[in-house]
Motif scaffolding. Sequence first.
Motif: not given
Length: 126
Positions: A36-58
Amino acid sequence: MIERIETGIAPSSAPINDAVRAGKHLWLVAIAEDPVTGEIVEGGVEAQARRCIENLQIALKAAGGTLANLAMVQIFLIDSADAPGMNAVYREFFTQQPFPVRATVVVKELLAKGLRIEITATAVLD
């Protein structure tokens, strides 16, 4: 013939795709970018791994698939100390056999500033 899968994640101004299909095969790449925002998510590797896998799902959904269609996953981390956190998130999404084949590689850096993880994957669609 290679077909671009429109996921709405990769910036249209860049000469890249986050998913392409050739026949039954789909190649994907995911970074921890909020679609939505085009920004890299913050919150460490856990938050980034979750977003990566959610993007794979999309991307998989846009092509008519799910995580169950993944045959291979390659994970790139910038710090081996991030592996336990990444593995914990990975286990949340991949809960049933057969699991995709997986390789995890530690690299010096990733191109986008703030990225701790990047994932590439190959899927086979029906």
